[in-house]
Motif scaffolding. Structure first.
Motif, PDB file in Angstrom:
ATOM      1  N   LYS A   5     -29.459  29.710  -5.495  1.00 49.60           N
ATOM      2  CA  LYS A   5     -30.909  29.809  -5.568  1.00 49.60           C
ATOM      3  C   LYS A   5     -31.554  29.291  -4.293  1.00 49.60           C
ATOM      4  O   LYS A   5     -32.462  29.901  -3.747  1.00 49.60           O
ATOM      5  CB  LYS A   5     -31.416  29.020  -6.768  1.00 49.60           C
ATOM      6  N   LEU A   6     -31.074  28.146  -3.806  1.00 48.44           N
ATOM      7  CA  LEU A   6     -31.634  27.557  -2.599  1.00 48.44           C
ATOM      8  C   LEU A   6     -31.347  28.430  -1.392  1.00 48.44           C
ATOM      9  O   LEU A   6     -32.184  28.554  -0.508  1.00 48.44           O
ATOM     10  CB  LEU A   6     -31.081  26.148  -2.406  1.00 48.44           C
ATOM     11  N   ALA A   7     -30.157  29.043  -1.367  1.00 45.26           N
ATOM     12  CA  ALA A   7     -29.837  29.940  -0.264  1.00 45.26           C
ATOM     13  C   ALA A   7     -30.810  31.114  -0.269  1.00 45.26           C
ATOM     14  O   ALA A   7     -31.262  31.569   0.777  1.00 45.26           O
ATOM     15  CB  ALA A   7     -28.393  30.436  -0.387  1.00 45.26           C
ATOM     16  N   LEU A   8     -31.149  31.583  -1.460  1.00 45.13           N
ATOM     17  CA  LEU A   8     -32.105  32.685  -1.590  1.00 45.13           C
ATOM     18  C   LEU A   8     -33.469  32.261  -1.069  1.00 45.13           C
ATOM     19  O   LEU A   8     -34.155  33.025  -0.381  1.00 45.13           O
ATOM     20  CB  LEU A   8     -32.209  33.101  -3.058  1.00 45.13           C
ATOM     21  N   GLU A   9     -33.873  31.052  -1.368  1.00 43.34           N
ATOM     22  CA  GLU A   9     -35.150  30.536  -0.890  1.00 43.34           C
ATOM     23  C   GLU A   9     -35.190  30.486   0.638  1.00 43.34           C
ATOM     24  O   GLU A   9     -36.213  30.789   1.249  1.00 43.34           O
ATOM     25  CB  GLU A   9     -35.410  29.145  -1.472  1.00 43.34           C
ATOM     26  N   GLY A  10     -34.072  30.120   1.224  1.00 43.17           N
ATOM     27  CA  GLY A  10     -34.013  30.084   2.681  1.00 43.17           C
ATOM     28  C   GLY A  10     -34.183  31.473   3.273  1.00 43.17           C
ATOM     29  O   GLY A  10     -34.907  31.660   4.264  1.00 43.17           O
ATOM     30  N   LYS A  11     -33.527  32.453   2.670  1.00 43.49           N
ATOM     31  CA  LYS A  11     -33.645  33.835   3.157  1.00 43.49           C
ATOM     32  C   LYS A  11     -35.069  34.363   2.985  1.00 43.49           C
ATOM     33  O   LYS A  11     -35.598  35.042   3.862  1.00 43.49           O
ATOM     34  CB  LYS A  11     -32.659  34.734   2.402  1.00 43.49           C
ATOM     35  N   ILE A  12     -35.664  34.031   1.839  1.00 38.11           N
ATOM     36  CA  ILE A  12     -37.035  34.472   1.587  1.00 38.11           C
ATOM     37  C   ILE A  12     -37.990  33.862   2.612  1.00 38.11           C
ATOM     38  O   ILE A  12     -38.929  34.513   3.073  1.00 38.11           O
ATOM     39  CB  ILE A  12     -37.467  34.088   0.158  1.00 38.11           C
ATOM     40  N   GLY A  69     -43.435  32.806  -9.266  1.00 37.83           N
ATOM     41  CA  GLY A  69     -43.223  31.373  -9.442  1.00 37.83           C
ATOM     42  C   GLY A  69     -42.875  30.627  -8.167  1.00 37.83           C
ATOM     43  O   GLY A  69     -43.520  30.789  -7.123  1.00 37.83           O
ATOM     44  N   PRO A  70     -41.825  29.808  -8.226  1.00 33.79           N
ATOM     45  CA  PRO A  70     -41.421  28.979  -7.091  1.00 33.79           C
ATOM     46  C   PRO A  70     -41.109  29.789  -5.830  1.00 33.79           C
ATOM     47  O   PRO A  70     -41.381  29.331  -4.713  1.00 33.79           O
ATOM     48  CB  PRO A  70     -40.166  28.260  -7.608  1.00 33.79           C
ATOM     49  N   LEU A  71     -40.552  30.977  -6.008  1.00 31.17           N
ATOM     50  CA  LEU A  71     -40.207  31.793  -4.842  1.00 31.17           C
ATOM     51  C   LEU A  71     -41.462  32.240  -4.096  1.00 31.17           C
ATOM     52  O   LEU A  71     -41.475  32.327  -2.864  1.00 31.17           O
ATOM     53  CB  LEU A  71     -39.390  33.010  -5.270  1.00 31.17           C
ATOM     54  N   TYR A  72     -42.522  32.525  -4.849  1.00 23.05           N
ATOM     55  CA  TYR A  72     -43.777  32.902  -4.195  1.00 23.05           C
ATOM     56  C   TYR A  72     -44.341  31.726  -3.404  1.00 23.05           C
ATOM     57  O   TYR A  72     -44.889  31.900  -2.302  1.00 23.05           O
ATOM     58  CB  TYR A  72     -44.806  33.360  -5.224  1.00 23.05           C
ATOM     59  N   LYS A  73     -44.211  30.527  -3.945  1.00 18.62           N
ATOM     60  CA  LYS A  73     -44.724  29.337  -3.265  1.00 18.62           C
ATOM     61  C   LYS A  73     -44.002  29.125  -1.927  1.00 18.62           C
ATOM     62  O   LYS A  73     -44.617  28.710  -0.940  1.00 18.62           O
ATOM     63  CB  LYS A  73     -44.558  28.109  -4.166  1.00 18.62           C
TER      64      LYS A  73
END
Length: 321
Positions: A5-12, A69-73
């Motif tokens: 999940k955190l890796a995805l956040e970094g890519k986003i 949610g969190p990904l948009y933030k």
């Protein structure tokens, strides 16, 4: 699960930052297609500014639809920083007397975004919205706003003061070197680095003595100090240069004393032995005692490292992350 999940956040964050940076396309279109009447009419003057506003509004709507949610933030913050960086580039390369403020915008936005990105790389399990270091304290906000107010007032009342290009270049070098040193410290610390103060020693915490830590006991503090003051030198803000310098010196003096106790408690003889090594004496002599204090504490404890002190990242004057 968390790691993915955190890796995805970094890519986003990377995608969103680049989308925000895409604002530079607007003036580029105007430059290379300005011979077309409709392009010139819609991308110059007030209409050009409106085009930029529409771009960021549409982009925000797009992110809101794609991410929830969190990904948009994460996405909206990274996009905002990319947009700010892009606007800074536009100002920097425009025919304007605000060029140095464009440099400042690039420096601030890149600093905060790179804090998040480097954390995502070295320690994704500690990654959070706070890793952007955008809302860590009221003092930070006051310091930043104060520098903008001073720059604007002096720009309007003493415009020649803001045209000292050689001084702004000195500030730019300080900013680049300071941020490079800080990020080098974070990368060297690796998974030990954490923006949240660690008051207890974990099994994974180690005393780091290689890389930039072979020259500075607290490279991230040293980098922050130069980066922070460099932003004000870049803006030719005499009041804030003095204010930032005195406030940061006072902050470090108190923090380092506290951290020394923690480092000795965590690492004992290993830390005492480490203090005997390195080129600290030269730095103490060269920087007349201030960096003596700053470099006095260099363990993995470093902000976000293992210690009991947070990692200073920006213009914060009394509190850090």
């Amino acid at each position: 699960m968390a790691g993915n999940k955190l890796a995805l956040e970094g890519k986003i964050s990377i995608i969103s930052f680049l989308l925000g940076l895409g604002v530079v396309i607007i003036p580029l279109i105007r430059t290379f297609a300005g011979h077309l009447d409709w392009v010139f009419d819609y991308l110059t003057g007030v209409r050009g500014k409106i085009a930029i506003a529409v771009y960021i509004a549409v982009l925000n709507g797009f992110l809101l639809i794609i991410y929830k949610g969190p990904l948009y933030k994460v996405a909206v913050r990274a996009c905002f920083l990319g947009f700010t960086f892009g606007c800074g580039l536009i100002i920097s390369f425009s025919q304007t007397t605000w060029t140095h403020f464009g440099w400042y915008m690039c420096s601030m936005s890149f600093f905060h975004y790179s804090e998040y990105l480097v954390t995502a790389i070295i320690n994704p399990h500690s990654l959070s919205l706070d890793s952007f270091l955008l809302n860590h304290s009221v003092e930070y906000t006051v310091a930043a706003v104060s520098s903008w107010v001073e720059f604007t007032i002096e720009k309007l009342s003493i415009p020649e003061l803001k045209q000292l290009s050689w001084l702004s270049l000195v500030g730019l070098v300080m900013v680049l070197c300071g941020d490079f040193l800080r990020k080098s410290a974070m990368l060297t610390a690796g998974s030990n680095f954490n923006h949240i103060v660690q008051n207890e020693k974990a099994q994974s915490h180690v005393l780091v003595t290689d890389g930039v830590y072979a020259f500075f006991r607290h490279p991230s503090y040293v980098g922050w100090f130069y980066w922070s003051i460099g932003t004000q030198v870049m803006l030719c803000n005499p009041v804030c240069i003095a204010g930032y310098t005195m406030a940061s010196w006072r902050f470090f003096r108190e923090r380092i004393e506290e951290e020394e106790l923690s480092l000795l408690h965590f690492f004992g003889e290993d830390y005492l032995e480490y203090k005997k090594k390195g080129g600290v004496e030269f730095l103490q002599w060269m920087l007349n005692g201030f960096l003596a204090c700053v470099t006095e504490s260099k363990c993995c404890n470093e902000p976000g490292r293992v210690s009991a002190i947070p990692c200073l990242s920006g213009l914060s004057l009394s509190h850090h992350y």
